[in-house]
Design a protein around this motif. Structure first.
Motif, PDB file in Angstrom:
ATOM      1  N   GLU A  54      12.734  -0.332   5.344  1.00  0.00           N
ATOM      2  CA  GLU A  54      12.889   0.557   4.193  1.00  0.00           C
ATOM      3  C   GLU A  54      14.085   0.169   3.313  1.00  0.00           C
ATOM      4  O   GLU A  54      14.162   0.558   2.153  1.00  0.00           O
ATOM      5  CB  GLU A  54      13.010   2.022   4.646  1.00  0.00           C
ATOM      6  CG  GLU A  54      14.286   2.389   5.367  1.00  0.00           C
ATOM      7  CD  GLU A  54      14.283   2.044   6.852  1.00  0.00           C
ATOM      8  OE1 GLU A  54      13.401   1.272   7.295  1.00  0.00           O
ATOM      9  OE2 GLU A  54      15.163   2.555   7.566  1.00  0.00           O
ATOM     10  N   ASN A  55      15.006  -0.621   3.857  1.00  0.00           N
ATOM     11  CA  ASN A  55      16.162  -1.039   3.073  1.00  0.00           C
ATOM     12  C   ASN A  55      15.960  -2.388   2.381  1.00  0.00           C
ATOM     13  O   ASN A  55      16.355  -2.560   1.237  1.00  0.00           O
ATOM     14  CB  ASN A  55      17.406  -1.102   3.959  1.00  0.00           C
ATOM     15  CG  ASN A  55      17.815   0.266   4.459  1.00  0.00           C
ATOM     16  OD1 ASN A  55      17.969   1.194   3.676  1.00  0.00           O
ATOM     17  ND2 ASN A  55      17.964   0.409   5.758  1.00  0.00           N
ATOM     18  N   THR A  56      15.346  -3.353   3.091  1.00  0.00           N
ATOM     19  CA  THR A  56      15.202  -4.676   2.482  1.00  0.00           C
ATOM     20  C   THR A  56      14.048  -4.733   1.488  1.00  0.00           C
ATOM     21  O   THR A  56      14.154  -5.361   0.437  1.00  0.00           O
ATOM     22  CB  THR A  56      14.953  -5.778   3.532  1.00  0.00           C
ATOM     23  OG1 THR A  56      13.708  -5.532   4.173  1.00  0.00           O
ATOM     24  CG2 THR A  56      16.065  -5.811   4.552  1.00  0.00           C
ATOM     25  N   GLY A  57      12.918  -4.129   1.846  1.00  0.00           N
ATOM     26  CA  GLY A  57      11.757  -4.174   0.962  1.00  0.00           C
ATOM     27  C   GLY A  57      11.175  -5.566   0.798  1.00  0.00           C
ATOM     28  O   GLY A  57      10.403  -5.803  -0.134  1.00  0.00           O
ATOM     29  N   ASN A  58      11.538  -6.509   1.679  1.00  0.00           N
ATOM     30  CA  ASN A  58      10.929  -7.836   1.619  1.00  0.00           C
ATOM     31  C   ASN A  58      10.802  -8.420   3.018  1.00  0.00           C
ATOM     32  O   ASN A  58      11.391  -7.920   3.972  1.00  0.00           O
ATOM     33  CB  ASN A  58      11.713  -8.771   0.683  1.00  0.00           C
ATOM     34  CG  ASN A  58      13.144  -8.961   1.110  1.00  0.00           C
ATOM     35  OD1 ASN A  58      13.410  -9.442   2.209  1.00  0.00           O
ATOM     36  ND2 ASN A  58      14.083  -8.558   0.270  1.00  0.00           N
ATOM     37  N   VAL A  59       9.988  -9.458   3.108  1.00  0.00           N
ATOM     38  CA  VAL A  59       9.729 -10.115   4.379  1.00  0.00           C
ATOM     39  C   VAL A  59      10.158 -11.575   4.254  1.00  0.00           C
ATOM     40  O   VAL A  59      10.008 -12.173   3.190  1.00  0.00           O
ATOM     41  CB  VAL A  59       8.236  -9.980   4.764  1.00  0.00           C
ATOM     42  CG1 VAL A  59       7.321 -10.561   3.695  1.00  0.00           C
ATOM     43  CG2 VAL A  59       7.947 -10.624   6.105  1.00  0.00           C
ATOM     44  N   GLY A  60      10.737 -12.129   5.331  1.00  0.00           N
ATOM     45  CA  GLY A  60      11.229 -13.504   5.289  1.00  0.00           C
ATOM     46  C   GLY A  60      10.504 -14.400   6.267  1.00  0.00           C
ATOM     47  O   GLY A  60      10.223 -14.006   7.398  1.00  0.00           O
ATOM     48  N   ASN A 137       1.884  -4.315   0.312  1.00  0.00           N
ATOM     49  CA  ASN A 137       1.317  -5.650   0.088  1.00  0.00           C
ATOM     50  C   ASN A 137       2.375  -6.602  -0.441  1.00  0.00           C
ATOM     51  O   ASN A 137       3.258  -6.195  -1.201  1.00  0.00           O
ATOM     52  CB  ASN A 137       0.168  -5.582  -0.924  1.00  0.00           C
ATOM     53  CG  ASN A 137      -1.003  -4.772  -0.394  1.00  0.00           C
ATOM     54  OD1 ASN A 137      -1.435  -4.960   0.740  1.00  0.00           O
ATOM     55  ND2 ASN A 137      -1.498  -3.853  -1.211  1.00  0.00           N
ATOM     56  N   ASN A 138       2.261  -7.877  -0.043  1.00  0.00           N
ATOM     57  CA  ASN A 138       3.199  -8.868  -0.590  1.00  0.00           C
ATOM     58  C   ASN A 138       2.514 -10.088  -1.194  1.00  0.00           C
ATOM     59  O   ASN A 138       3.169 -10.934  -1.796  1.00  0.00           O
ATOM     60  CB  ASN A 138       4.240  -9.288   0.449  1.00  0.00           C
ATOM     61  CG  ASN A 138       3.635  -9.956   1.663  1.00  0.00           C
ATOM     62  OD1 ASN A 138       2.515 -10.462   1.615  1.00  0.00           O
ATOM     63  ND2 ASN A 138       4.366  -9.961   2.757  1.00  0.00           N
ATOM     64  N   VAL A 139       1.189 -10.191  -1.024  1.00  0.00           N
ATOM     65  CA  VAL A 139       0.486 -11.353  -1.598  1.00  0.00           C
ATOM     66  C   VAL A 139      -0.960 -10.989  -1.878  1.00  0.00           C
ATOM     67  O   VAL A 139      -1.575 -10.195  -1.160  1.00  0.00           O
ATOM     68  CB  VAL A 139       0.579 -12.575  -0.642  1.00  0.00           C
ATOM     69  CG1 VAL A 139      -0.049 -12.287   0.707  1.00  0.00           C
ATOM     70  CG2 VAL A 139      -0.031 -13.827  -1.272  1.00  0.00           C
ATOM     71  N   HIS A 140      -1.494 -11.591  -2.939  1.00  0.00           N
ATOM     72  CA  HIS A 140      -2.918 -11.476  -3.262  1.00  0.00           C
ATOM     73  C   HIS A 140      -3.478 -12.894  -3.337  1.00  0.00           C
ATOM     74  O   HIS A 140      -3.121 -13.660  -4.238  1.00  0.00           O
ATOM     75  CB  HIS A 140      -3.098 -10.739  -4.599  1.00  0.00           C
ATOM     76  CG  HIS A 140      -4.503 -10.719  -5.085  1.00  0.00           C
ATOM     77  ND1 HIS A 140      -5.549 -10.178  -4.361  1.00  0.00           N
ATOM     78  CD2 HIS A 140      -5.060 -11.205  -6.230  1.00  0.00           C
ATOM     79  CE1 HIS A 140      -6.673 -10.318  -5.038  1.00  0.00           C
ATOM     80  NE2 HIS A 140      -6.405 -10.941  -6.178  1.00  0.00           N
ATOM     81  N   TRP A 141      -4.313 -13.253  -2.368  1.00  0.00           N
ATOM     82  CA  TRP A 141      -4.823 -14.628  -2.279  1.00  0.00           C
ATOM     83  C   TRP A 141      -5.996 -14.862  -3.209  1.00  0.00           C
ATOM     84  O   TRP A 141      -6.840 -13.986  -3.393  1.00  0.00           O
ATOM     85  CB  TRP A 141      -5.224 -14.950  -0.833  1.00  0.00           C
ATOM     86  CG  TRP A 141      -4.044 -15.053   0.081  1.00  0.00           C
ATOM     87  CD1 TRP A 141      -3.663 -14.169   1.043  1.00  0.00           C
ATOM     88  CD2 TRP A 141      -3.071 -16.116   0.101  1.00  0.00           C
ATOM     89  NE1 TRP A 141      -2.511 -14.622   1.673  1.00  0.00           N
ATOM     90  CE2 TRP A 141      -2.136 -15.804   1.115  1.00  0.00           C
ATOM     91  CE3 TRP A 141      -2.904 -17.293  -0.623  1.00  0.00           C
ATOM     92  CZ2 TRP A 141      -1.046 -16.635   1.412  1.00  0.00           C
ATOM     93  CZ3 TRP A 141      -1.822 -18.114  -0.339  1.00  0.00           C
ATOM     94  CH2 TRP A 141      -0.918 -17.778   0.677  1.00  0.00           C
ATOM     95  N   MET A 142      -6.073 -16.078  -3.753  1.00  0.00           N
ATOM     96  CA  MET A 142      -7.155 -16.481  -4.654  1.00  0.00           C
ATOM     97  C   MET A 142      -7.773 -17.778  -4.136  1.00  0.00           C
ATOM     98  O   MET A 142      -7.708 -18.062  -2.947  1.00  0.00           O
ATOM     99  CB  MET A 142      -6.597 -16.650  -6.066  1.00  0.00           C
ATOM    100  CG  MET A 142      -5.995 -15.353  -6.609  1.00  0.00           C
ATOM    101  SD  MET A 142      -5.116 -15.625  -8.156  1.00  0.00           S
ATOM    102  CE  MET A 142      -4.598 -13.945  -8.503  1.00  0.00           C
ATOM    103  N   GLU A 143      -8.380 -18.570  -5.040  1.00  0.00           N
ATOM    104  CA  GLU A 143      -9.097 -19.777  -4.620  1.00  0.00           C
ATOM    105  C   GLU A 143      -8.134 -20.873  -4.150  1.00  0.00           C
ATOM    106  O   GLU A 143      -6.957 -20.872  -4.495  1.00  0.00           O
ATOM    107  CB  GLU A 143      -9.977 -20.296  -5.777  1.00  0.00           C
ATOM    108  CG  GLU A 143      -9.211 -20.922  -6.939  1.00  0.00           C
ATOM    109  CD  GLU A 143      -8.681 -19.913  -7.942  1.00  0.00           C
ATOM    110  OE1 GLU A 143      -8.685 -18.707  -7.663  1.00  0.00           O
ATOM    111  OE2 GLU A 143      -8.229 -20.365  -9.031  1.00  0.00           O
ATOM    112  N   LYS A 144      -8.695 -21.827  -3.398  1.00  0.00           N
ATOM    113  CA  LYS A 144      -7.917 -22.973  -2.927  1.00  0.00           C
ATOM    114  C   LYS A 144      -7.509 -23.871  -4.094  1.00  0.00           C
ATOM    115  O   LYS A 144      -8.173 -23.903  -5.136  1.00  0.00           O
ATOM    116  CB  LYS A 144      -8.765 -23.799  -1.948  1.00  0.00           C
ATOM    117  CG  LYS A 144      -9.152 -23.091  -0.655  1.00  0.00           C
ATOM    118  CD  LYS A 144      -8.051 -23.180   0.370  1.00  0.00           C
ATOM    119  CE  LYS A 144      -8.527 -22.809   1.765  1.00  0.00           C
ATOM    120  NZ  LYS A 144      -9.057 -23.933   2.535  1.00  0.00           N
ATOM    121  N   VAL A 145      -6.429 -24.619  -3.882  1.00  0.00           N
ATOM    122  CA  VAL A 145      -6.006 -25.653  -4.833  1.00  0.00           C
ATOM    123  C   VAL A 145      -6.815 -26.911  -4.506  1.00  0.00           C
ATOM    124  O   VAL A 145      -6.688 -27.466  -3.403  1.00  0.00           O
ATOM    125  CB  VAL A 145      -4.497 -25.933  -4.703  1.00  0.00           C
ATOM    126  CG1 VAL A 145      -4.075 -27.091  -5.593  1.00  0.00           C
ATOM    127  CG2 VAL A 145      -3.700 -24.669  -5.028  1.00  0.00           C
TER     128      VAL A 145
END
Ligand code: MN
Length: 152
Positions: A54-60, A137-145
């Protein structure tokens, strides 16, 4: 002399009884995982560093791409910071040029910007990813490169 000894003893006692709140998360305390086929091309190893709270709000996490390996196209709802720690890699945002990244580079990707990151075709690359979390949520995946996009 006695007073000094008594004070020292009391300091040692309180130090021993003190409950640490700082947390040291050592390498090897969490297993590595493979970057899933659905979201990555080539060999990608993910070493989790810390979870969001709740304090950082991010993932490493530490992400290592073998030569030729890269993420799929994706966006981050609240942005992402990449800190390159080893090797030579590429990053590209949709509509922009592919750009080289090296150890010490810090890359900020704003919320909603479609992009990918990875190794170059000939060299491996590792980066620490600090990914902000919004509404769980931290990512929204799309098509491959594609190979064509990767080598362009
Ligand atoms: Mn990203």
């Amino acid at each position: 002399m006695f007073a000094t000894t008594a004070i020292l003893a009391s300091l040692l006692t309180s130090a021993t009884a003190y409950a640490e709140s700082m947390e040291i998360m050592s390498p090897g305390s969490r297993p590595s995982s493979e970057g899933p086929e659905a979201n990555f091309t080539g060999s990608v190893t993910i070493d989790p560093l810390y979870a969001a709270n709740e304090n950082t709000g991010n993932v490493g996490g530490l992400v290592t791409f073998a030569p030729g390996a890269r993420s799929a196209w994706h966006t981050h709802p609240a942005g992402q910071i990449l800190i390159v720690t080893a090797g030579t890699g590429w990053v590209q945002e949709d509509g922009g040029e592919k750009r080289q990244i090296r150890p010490g580079d810090v890359i900020w990707t704003p919320p909603g910007v479609k992009h990918w990151h990875g190794a170059t075709d000939k060299n491996a690359m590792s980066h620490i990813a600090v990914t902000n979390v919004k509404d769980g949520n931290n990512v929204h995946w799309m098509e491959k490169v594609s190979d064509e996009q990767f080598l362009d």
